[in-house]
Design a protein around this motif. Structure first.
Motif, PDB file in Angstrom:
ATOM      1  N   ARG A   1       9.343  -1.736   3.885  1.00 58.21           N
ATOM      2  CA  ARG A   1       9.096  -0.696   2.891  1.00 58.21           C
ATOM      3  C   ARG A   1       9.957  -0.935   1.657  1.00 58.21           C
ATOM      4  O   ARG A   1      11.077  -1.395   1.764  1.00 58.21           O
ATOM      5  N   VAL A   2       9.406  -0.539   0.510  1.00 52.79           N
ATOM      6  CA  VAL A   2      10.196  -0.476  -0.717  1.00 52.79           C
ATOM      7  C   VAL A   2      10.045   0.922  -1.300  1.00 52.79           C
ATOM      8  O   VAL A   2       9.029   1.592  -1.086  1.00 52.79           O
TER       9      VAL A   2
ATOM     10  N   THR B   1       0.861  -1.173   0.000  1.00 54.37           N
ATOM     11  CA  THR B   1       0.000   0.000   0.000  1.00 54.37           C
ATOM     12  C   THR B   1       0.901   1.228   0.000  1.00 54.37           C
ATOM     13  O   THR B   1       1.900   1.268   0.741  1.00 54.37           O
ATOM     14  N   LEU B   2       0.575   2.214  -0.820  1.00 55.31           N
ATOM     15  CA  LEU B   2       1.361   3.446  -0.847  1.00 55.31           C
ATOM     16  C   LEU B   2       1.314   4.129   0.511  1.00 55.31           C
ATOM     17  O   LEU B   2       0.253   4.254   1.106  1.00 55.31           O
ATOM     18  N   ASP B   3       2.476   4.555   0.972  1.00 57.74           N
ATOM     19  CA  ASP B   3       2.567   5.364   2.183  1.00 57.74           C
ATOM     20  C   ASP B   3       2.495   6.810   1.713  1.00 57.74           C
ATOM     21  O   ASP B   3       3.500   7.400   1.309  1.00 57.74           O
ATOM     22  N   THR B   4       1.298   7.370   1.742  1.00 59.18           N
ATOM     23  CA  THR B   4       1.091   8.697   1.168  1.00 59.18           C
ATOM     24  C   THR B   4       1.830   9.792   1.933  1.00 59.18           C
ATOM     25  O   THR B   4       2.160  10.822   1.361  1.00 59.18           O
TER      26      THR B   4
ATOM     27  N   ILE C   1       4.399   0.239   1.724  1.00 53.04           N
ATOM     28  CA  ILE C   1       4.504  -0.639   2.882  1.00 53.04           C
ATOM     29  C   ILE C   1       3.898  -1.992   2.533  1.00 53.04           C
ATOM     30  O   ILE C   1       2.774  -2.081   2.044  1.00 53.04           O
ATOM     31  N   LYS C   2       4.684  -3.034   2.827  1.00 51.79           N
ATOM     32  CA  LYS C   2       4.224  -4.397   2.532  1.00 51.79           C
ATOM     33  C   LYS C   2       3.085  -4.777   3.467  1.00 51.79           C
ATOM     34  O   LYS C   2       3.145  -4.546   4.666  1.00 51.79           O
ATOM     35  N   SER C   3       2.050  -5.389   2.879  1.00 54.29           N
ATOM     36  CA  SER C   3       0.923  -5.878   3.667  1.00 54.29           C
ATOM     37  C   SER C   3       1.353  -7.120   4.440  1.00 54.29           C
ATOM     38  O   SER C   3       2.133  -7.938   3.951  1.00 54.29           O
TER      39      SER C   3
ATOM     40  N   SER D   1      15.030  -0.919  -0.040  1.00 49.80           N
ATOM     41  CA  SER D   1      14.036  -1.489   0.858  1.00 49.80           C
ATOM     42  C   SER D   1      14.554  -1.323   2.280  1.00 49.80           C
ATOM     43  O   SER D   1      15.754  -1.198   2.507  1.00 49.80           O
ATOM     44  N   ALA D   2      13.628  -1.317   3.215  1.00 51.67           N
ATOM     45  CA  ALA D   2      14.009  -1.121   4.613  1.00 51.67           C
ATOM     46  C   ALA D   2      12.928  -1.691   5.512  1.00 51.67           C
ATOM     47  O   ALA D   2      11.770  -1.812   5.111  1.00 51.67           O
TER      48      ALA D   2
END
Length: 188
Positions: free
Chosen positions: A143-144, A19-22, A185-187, A134-135
């Motif tokens: 996160r990517v 999901t985009l981290d806006t 952010i990875k689900s 990525s982190a």
């Protein structure tokens, strides 16, 4: 010497749903004004999801919706003009949508082709992205990051308003560069 710290690589395979981290992403644009300078803007409200398939990139998917009323060009008068019927006509068309139709990958480089709908016009566009790392953040989120851009002709999407300059040329360029700085952010 780079002005930023080097990216991190926390995971070798970034496959999964995201999901985009806006709050940590930017969707922007650049247009030439009066043939002499660039005006930059961005959208403050958007949402999106992605499925990344590293083994079979064509199975990857991206779906992005932008709230056009959130446009910010750094000038309230210009924001009002861009939202008006001369450009986006946000009262009638409050959203921009991008839905992928094909994804290709070459190492850290991705080419995402999809249907971009602005106003009531849908055109196929390809956005070139570079995976930027990525982190795992302090909250345990994987996160990517991706950076990408493409150039479109705004007139193809019915954004046709312009004004001629006495010296030749026009007030607003037809070509607009779209810029994407994405943190997803990875689900779980």
């Amino acid at each position: 010497m780079s002005q930023f710290d080097a990216p991190t690589i926390a995971i070798d395979n970034i496959a999964g749903d995201y999901t985009l981290d806006t709050a940590h992403s930017r969707l922007g644009f650049v247009a030439r004004h009066a043939m002499v300078t660039k005006v930059r803007g961005q959208f403050g409200a958007f949402e999106g999801t992605a499925t990344i398939d590293t083994e079979t990139p064509a199975n990857s998917k991206v779906d992005l919706t932008i709230d056009v009323t959130s446009v910010d060009t750094g000038n309230e008068d210009r924001n009002g003009h861009v939202k008006s019927g001369d450009f986006f006509d946000t009262e009638t068309y409050p959203s921009i949508r991008f839905v992928s139709t094909d994804v290709k990958r070459d190492g850290d480089d991705w080419a995402i082709t999809g249907d971009l709908t602005i106003k009531d016009v849908t055109k196929s566009v390809t956005i070139d992205f570079e995976q930027t790392g990525s982190a795992v953040d302090p909250f345990g989120n994987t996160r990517v990051g991706f950076e990408g851009e493409t150039t479109v002709n705004r007139k193809d999407f019915g954004l046709t308003w312009n004004a001629a300059l006495e010296t030749g040329g026009v007030l607003v360029s037809d070509k607009v560069k779209l810029e994407f700085d994405i943190s997803a952010i990875k689900s779980v």
